[in-house]
Design a protein around this motif. Structure first.
Motif, PDB file in Angstrom:
ATOM      1  N   ASN A 154      50.293 -31.092  14.875  1.00 53.25           N
ATOM      2  CA  ASN A 154      50.118 -30.593  13.504  1.00 53.25           C
ATOM      3  C   ASN A 154      51.192 -29.565  13.171  1.00 53.25           C
ATOM      4  O   ASN A 154      51.716 -28.889  14.061  1.00 53.25           O
ATOM      5  N   ALA A 155      51.509 -29.472  11.888  1.00 55.73           N
ATOM      6  CA  ALA A 155      52.486 -28.476  11.409  1.00 55.73           C
ATOM      7  C   ALA A 155      52.029 -28.018  10.031  1.00 55.73           C
ATOM      8  O   ALA A 155      51.904 -28.832   9.108  1.00 55.73           O
ATOM      9  N   LEU A 156      51.766 -26.713   9.903  1.00 54.88           N
ATOM     10  CA  LEU A 156      51.148 -26.218   8.677  1.00 54.88           C
ATOM     11  C   LEU A 156      52.013 -25.243   7.875  1.00 54.88           C
ATOM     12  O   LEU A 156      51.814 -25.079   6.677  1.00 54.88           O
ATOM     13  N   GLN A 160      60.468 -20.577   7.532  1.00 56.62           N
ATOM     14  CA  GLN A 160      60.655 -19.127   7.374  1.00 56.62           C
ATOM     15  C   GLN A 160      62.087 -18.874   6.901  1.00 56.62           C
ATOM     16  O   GLN A 160      63.023 -18.804   7.696  1.00 56.62           O
ATOM     17  N   MET A 194      57.126 -25.978   9.682  1.00 57.67           N
ATOM     18  CA  MET A 194      57.241 -25.389  11.008  1.00 57.67           C
ATOM     19  C   MET A 194      55.846 -25.017  11.479  1.00 57.67           C
ATOM     20  O   MET A 194      54.969 -24.835  10.621  1.00 57.67           O
ATOM     21  N   ILE A 195      55.588 -24.841  12.669  1.00 56.73           N
ATOM     22  CA  ILE A 195      56.265 -25.334  13.866  1.00 56.73           C
ATOM     23  C   ILE A 195      55.416 -26.506  14.343  1.00 56.73           C
ATOM     24  O   ILE A 195      54.201 -26.412  14.305  1.00 56.73           O
ATOM     25  N   ALA A 196      56.024 -27.548  14.833  1.00 55.89           N
ATOM     26  CA  ALA A 196      55.237 -28.665  15.360  1.00 55.89           C
ATOM     27  C   ALA A 196      55.417 -28.691  16.873  1.00 55.89           C
ATOM     28  O   ALA A 196      56.360 -29.288  17.386  1.00 55.89           O
ATOM     29  N   THR A 197      54.513 -28.005  17.555  1.00 54.55           N
ATOM     30  CA  THR A 197      54.560 -28.043  19.018  1.00 54.55           C
ATOM     31  C   THR A 197      54.225 -29.458  19.481  1.00 54.55           C
ATOM     32  O   THR A 197      53.358 -30.118  18.905  1.00 54.55           O
ATOM     33  N   PHE A 210      48.991 -24.065   5.304  1.00 51.57           N
ATOM     34  CA  PHE A 210      48.271 -23.002   6.010  1.00 51.57           C
ATOM     35  C   PHE A 210      47.648 -22.035   5.005  1.00 51.57           C
ATOM     36  O   PHE A 210      46.522 -21.591   5.163  1.00 51.57           O
ATOM     37  N   ARG A 446      58.543 -17.765  25.704  1.00 53.69           N
ATOM     38  CA  ARG A 446      57.986 -18.595  24.619  1.00 53.69           C
ATOM     39  C   ARG A 446      56.457 -18.521  24.646  1.00 53.69           C
ATOM     40  O   ARG A 446      55.799 -18.509  23.607  1.00 53.69           O
ATOM     41  N   TYR A 450      53.971 -17.556  21.806  1.00 54.50           N
ATOM     42  CA  TYR A 450      52.954 -18.543  21.415  1.00 54.50           C
ATOM     43  C   TYR A 450      51.582 -17.888  21.303  1.00 54.50           C
ATOM     44  O   TYR A 450      50.879 -18.049  20.300  1.00 54.50           O
ATOM     45  N   TYR A 454      50.252 -18.458  17.762  1.00 52.66           N
ATOM     46  CA  TYR A 454      49.891 -19.862  17.509  1.00 52.66           C
ATOM     47  C   TYR A 454      48.732 -20.002  16.521  1.00 52.66           C
ATOM     48  O   TYR A 454      48.640 -20.972  15.770  1.00 52.66           O
ATOM     49  N   GLY A 456      48.158 -18.237  13.984  1.00 52.86           N
ATOM     50  CA  GLY A 456      48.491 -17.586  12.714  1.00 52.86           C
ATOM     51  C   GLY A 456      48.880 -16.145  12.971  1.00 52.86           C
ATOM     52  O   GLY A 456      48.801 -15.654  14.102  1.00 52.86           O
ATOM     53  N   VAL A 459      48.060 -10.074  12.401  1.00 54.90           N
ATOM     54  CA  VAL A 459      47.871  -8.929  11.504  1.00 54.90           C
ATOM     55  C   VAL A 459      46.995  -9.355  10.326  1.00 54.90           C
ATOM     56  O   VAL A 459      45.972  -8.736  10.018  1.00 54.90           O
ATOM     57  N   ARG A 460      47.382 -10.461   9.698  1.00 59.39           N
ATOM     58  CA  ARG A 460      46.611 -10.929   8.548  1.00 59.39           C
ATOM     59  C   ARG A 460      45.243 -11.482   8.976  1.00 59.39           C
ATOM     60  O   ARG A 460      44.266 -11.370   8.245  1.00 59.39           O
TER      61      ARG A 460
HETATM   62  C1  LIG Z   1      55.579 -20.986  20.057  1.00 56.67           C
HETATM   63  C2  LIG Z   1      54.884 -21.294  18.773  1.00 56.67           C
HETATM   64  C3  LIG Z   1      54.284 -22.538  18.604  1.00 56.67           C
HETATM   65  C4  LIG Z   1      53.648 -22.838  17.395  1.00 56.67           C
HETATM   66  N1  LIG Z   1      53.075 -24.078  17.232  1.00 56.67           N
HETATM   67  C5  LIG Z   1      52.531 -24.403  16.039  1.00 56.67           C
HETATM   68  C6  LIG Z   1      51.995 -25.716  15.807  1.00 56.67           C
HETATM   69  O1  LIG Z   1      51.973 -26.568  16.700  1.00 56.67           O
HETATM   70  N2  LIG Z   1      51.531 -26.010  14.576  1.00 56.67           N
HETATM   71  C7  LIG Z   1      51.555 -25.098  13.556  1.00 56.67           C
HETATM   72  O2  LIG Z   1      51.121 -25.426  12.457  1.00 56.67           O
HETATM   73  N3  LIG Z   1      52.055 -23.863  13.737  1.00 56.67           N
HETATM   74  C8  LIG Z   1      52.540 -23.495  14.950  1.00 56.67           C
HETATM   75  N4  LIG Z   1      53.084 -22.252  15.120  1.00 56.67           N
HETATM   76  C9  LIG Z   1      53.302 -21.444  13.907  1.00 56.67           C
HETATM   77  C10 LIG Z   1      52.324 -20.339  13.757  1.00 56.67           C
HETATM   78  O3  LIG Z   1      51.184 -20.823  13.134  1.00 56.67           O
HETATM   79  C11 LIG Z   1      53.056 -19.259  12.928  1.00 56.67           C
HETATM   80  O4  LIG Z   1      54.079 -18.748  13.746  1.00 56.67           O
HETATM   81  C12 LIG Z   1      52.137 -18.152  12.513  1.00 56.67           C
HETATM   82  O5  LIG Z   1      51.235 -18.637  11.544  1.00 56.67           O
HETATM   83  C13 LIG Z   1      52.906 -16.977  11.904  1.00 56.67           C
HETATM   84  O6  LIG Z   1      53.679 -17.411  10.825  1.00 56.67           O
HETATM   85  P1  LIG Z   1      55.279 -17.254  10.813  1.00 56.67           P
HETATM   86  O7  LIG Z   1      55.788 -17.557  12.164  1.00 56.67           O
HETATM   87  O8  LIG Z   1      55.761 -18.032   9.673  1.00 56.67           O
HETATM   88  O9  LIG Z   1      55.495 -15.701  10.594  1.00 56.67           O
HETATM   89  P2  LIG Z   1      55.794 -14.970   9.225  1.00 56.67           P
HETATM   90  O10 LIG Z   1      54.686 -15.288   8.272  1.00 56.67           O
HETATM   91  O11 LIG Z   1      57.152 -15.290   8.765  1.00 56.67           O
HETATM   92  O12 LIG Z   1      55.688 -13.457   9.642  1.00 56.67           O
HETATM   93  C14 LIG Z   1      56.786 -12.694  10.174  1.00 56.67           C
HETATM   94  C15 LIG Z   1      56.396 -11.212  10.144  1.00 56.67           C
HETATM   95  O13 LIG Z   1      56.257 -10.780   8.790  1.00 56.67           O
HETATM   96  C16 LIG Z   1      54.928 -10.353   8.505  1.00 56.67           C
HETATM   97  N5  LIG Z   1      54.545 -10.957   7.215  1.00 56.67           N
HETATM   98  C17 LIG Z   1      55.062 -12.085   6.660  1.00 56.67           C
HETATM   99  N6  LIG Z   1      54.481 -12.334   5.487  1.00 56.67           N
HETATM  100  C18 LIG Z   1      53.557 -11.372   5.296  1.00 56.67           C
HETATM  101  C19 LIG Z   1      52.617 -11.092   4.266  1.00 56.67           C
HETATM  102  N7  LIG Z   1      52.502 -11.883   3.199  1.00 56.67           N
HETATM  103  N8  LIG Z   1      51.810 -10.029   4.417  1.00 56.67           N
HETATM  104  C20 LIG Z   1      51.908  -9.225   5.488  1.00 56.67           C
HETATM  105  N9  LIG Z   1      52.792  -9.434   6.501  1.00 56.67           N
HETATM  106  C21 LIG Z   1      53.598 -10.485   6.404  1.00 56.67           C
HETATM  107  C22 LIG Z   1      54.061 -10.899   9.627  1.00 56.67           C
HETATM  108  O14 LIG Z   1      52.950 -10.048   9.905  1.00 56.67           O
HETATM  109  C23 LIG Z   1      55.041 -10.938  10.797  1.00 56.67           C
HETATM  110  O15 LIG Z   1      55.076  -9.667  11.414  1.00 56.67           O
HETATM  111  C24 LIG Z   1      53.659 -21.901  16.329  1.00 56.67           C
HETATM  112  C25 LIG Z   1      54.256 -20.656  16.523  1.00 56.67           C
HETATM  113  C26 LIG Z   1      54.845 -20.351  17.727  1.00 56.67           C
HETATM  114  C27 LIG Z   1      55.473 -18.995  17.890  1.00 56.67           C
END
Ligand SMILES: Cc1cc2nc3c(=O)[nH]c(=O)nc-3n(C[C@H](O)[C@H](O)[C@H](O)COP(=O)(O)OP(=O)(O)OC[C@H]3O[C@@H](n4cnc5c(N)ncnc54)[C@H](O)[C@@H]3O)c2cc1C
Length: 494
Positions: A154-156, A160, A194-197, A210, A446, A450, A454, A456, A459-460
């Motif tokens: 899945n990728a939600l 960025q 992003m991200i599709a593990t 998401f 990594r 993760y 992973y 979400g 913080v939020r």
């Molecule tokens: C190794 C790895 C594997 C993953 N695998 C999957 C997967 O298989 N499928 C999937 O769907 N997702 C996956 N994810 C994605 C994961 O769901 C997101 O990384 C997570 O939801 C955080 O979103 P972001 O990375 O876009 O961070 P961002 O939302 O870009 O946040 C970056 C920073 O800014 C802050 N920030 C950004 N926007 C706001 C806001 N509006 N209010 C307050 N603070 C904010 C955040 O707190 C954070 O500190 C994976 C992530 C990782 C690291």
């Protein structure tokens, strides 16, 4: 070759063969012609093959699978719609058995996404209120995925690029996945996710947003099941963390899940795989569906438990191997790791004990303990890794570059200086290399990332727990207490 090992080949081999389907997997600047033959993927694929083969094994198939009504074949228990406590337990046992095979390091072996599909299927009559064709479409996919061992990822998230900009910004909206055209055959989509593990290993991707989308941006609201080999779909992989030296990198060599970004370059998603579209409110209700989320989130906590148990085991083994387990602060830290494991285990037990039949008739684990465990996991894992470092300290780099050197030309010196308190040099070096792979290697780093993200943004997620909480249950007793003391005036009782 005995009969069993011949049988054992079947399911995994079928899975591997099915990945030669013309998908666009980008790695190091070019398309990988055959993921099953590429050294970046073969180690991990052989792990998945082994897991899939369990469903053909006489004993293991009963631990990880079930027989759907009217079928002789076993399918994975992530597809089991739980109707009672025994079914839920069966799912839990299957998740743990698979997770323990990789010590919780591989987290997206498709059980998570399969559980979402199972939950949507179980809730199909309710979800049909969002789209009349939903019920038929999800039932069709559920059965296909279940009976063909489909690996689902899945990728939600939107890419960025500039998080200060949302859909009101033209550039952001153009990059976020959106419908460009509706055709007779389906929807044409453009944008990225992003991200599709585990993307290179998947047959299909579950794609939905998401975050909540406003109705005015409905062309960005959709819930789709997208085949990995769809023309125009590019699976862009990060640098591989695998290793061809398994003896030195036990985890990286076999458990690199791979993460990828998906580019949709005008991808046609056929109507039968478009679950909902063009209705932001409906997509949000679908995204928040309790049946699907509780079944899927349950799997993530079982897997987390497996990983924390492993880190704890490695930390204790290291403390004993170097003779530091008698020191008070080391004992305190090891106690903290065990407490982490016990806390997550207790929350898992609570979620199963408080399970109840929901309005769909599905016996779902309680979400509050699961959500709590998921949040704690994002704090526990980085702390567990920190503790591991504090226990082994410089020992993690007091190792030869390769394991073979222990028995090389200066073997006598190697055995003398790399020995431990309770183990010989070879065992100790193996243990420290394993620990390094767990936290210091590319794969290890990594994994810390993760576990933090992973589920979400933590913080939020924590802030949401506060904003959604029934706060009066906490404040009411405080005001009542103060009121009961209202006779206290000027520091003295009246
Ligand atoms: C190794 C790895 C594997 C993953 N695998 C999957 C997967 O298989 N499928 C999937 O769907 N997702 C996956 N994810 C994605 C994961 O769901 C997101 O990384 C997570 O939801 C955080 O979103 P972001 O990375 O876009 O961070 P961002 O939302 O870009 O946040 C970056 C920073 O800014 C802050 N920030 C950004 N926007 C706001 C806001 N509006 N209010 C307050 N603070 C904010 C955040 O707190 C954070 O500190 C994976 C992530 C990782 C690291």
């Amino acid at each position: 070759m005995n009969k069993n090992s011949m049988i054992n080949k079947t399911r995994g081999k079928k899975y591997l063969d099915s990945l030669k389907d013309g998908r666009n997997v980008w790695l190091n600047g070019s398309i990988v012609e055959d993921v099953t033959a590429h050294p970046a993927f073969t180690g991990t694929l052989s792990t998945i093959e082994r897991l899939f083969n369990m469903l053909d094994h006489p004993e293991e198939k009963q631990l990880v699978g079930f027989q759907p009504p009217g079928s002789d074949a076993y399918v994975h228990s992530s597809f089991l719609v739980p109707r009672n406590q025994d079914d839920l337990r069966k799912r839990s046992i299957a998740f743990k058995y698979w997770a323990d095979e990789t010590h919780g390091v591989m987290s997206r072996l498709s059980e998570y996404a399969r559980s979402l599909v199972t939950g949507w299927y179980a809730a199909r009559e309710q979800l049909a209120q969002l789209d009349p064709q939903f019920s038929y479409k999800i039932a069709d996919y559920y059965e296909k995925a279940r009976d063909n061992d489909l690996f689902v990822a899945n990728a939600l998230l939107d890419p960025q690029v500039d998080r200060s900009k949302g859909l009101e910004d033209f550039d952001a909206a153009d990059r976020f996945l959106h419908i460009v055209k509706e055709s007779e055959d389906g929807l044409i989509l453009r944008g990225a996710k992003m991200i599709a593990t585990a993307a290179p290993y998947a047959h299909d991707f579950l794609i939905f947003p998401f975050h909540k989308i406003k109705e005015e941006y409905a062309k960005h609201a959709h819930a789709l099941i997208v085949p990995a080999n769809s023309p125009g779909l590019h699976i862009v992989c990060r640098e591989p963390f695998t290793s061809d030296r398994e003896q030195d990198h036990l985890l990286s060599a076999s458990f690199d899940e791979m993460d990828a970004v998906l580019f949709f370059d005008d991808v046609l998603v056929p109507w039968e795989r478009v679950l909902i579209h063009g209705n932001a409110e409906a997509v949000w209700k679908f995204r928040m569906n309790r049946t699907a989320n509780s079944l899927a989130f349950h799997q993530t906590v079982v897997r987390l438990l497996s990983k924390l148990e492993f880190v704890t085991g490695v930390a204790i083994a290291i403390a004993e191997a170097i003779g530091v387990s008698g020191y008070l602060h080391i004992q305190e830290k090891l106690g903290e790791l065990i407490t982490q494991v016990e806390t997550i285990h207790s929350l898992l037990v609570a979620s199963e004990a408080q399970a109840e039949r929901d309005e769909t008739g599905t016996f779902i684990p309680a979400l509050k303990p699961i959500d709590t465990a998921r949040i704690l996991g994002s704090q526990y894992y980085p702390r567990a890794i920190e503790i591991l470092q504090q226990i082994g300290a410089g020992g993690f780099v007091q190792v030869p570059s390769t394991l073979e050197e222990i028995n090389g030309p200066i073997s006598e010196l190697m055995h003398k200086y790399f020995a431990g308190a309770t183990v010989g040099a070879e065992e100790k070096v193996k243990l420290f290399k394993l620990a390094w792979d767990l936290f210091g290697s590319q794969l290890g780093s990594r994994h810390e990332l993760y576990e933090r993200y992973y589920a979400g943004d933590p913080v939020r997620a924590l802030a949401n727990i506060y904003t959604n909480a029934e706060k009066q249950q906490y404040t009411k007793p405080v005001w009542e207490f103060l009121q009961s003391k209202s006779h206290v005036k000027n520091g003295s009782r009246s």
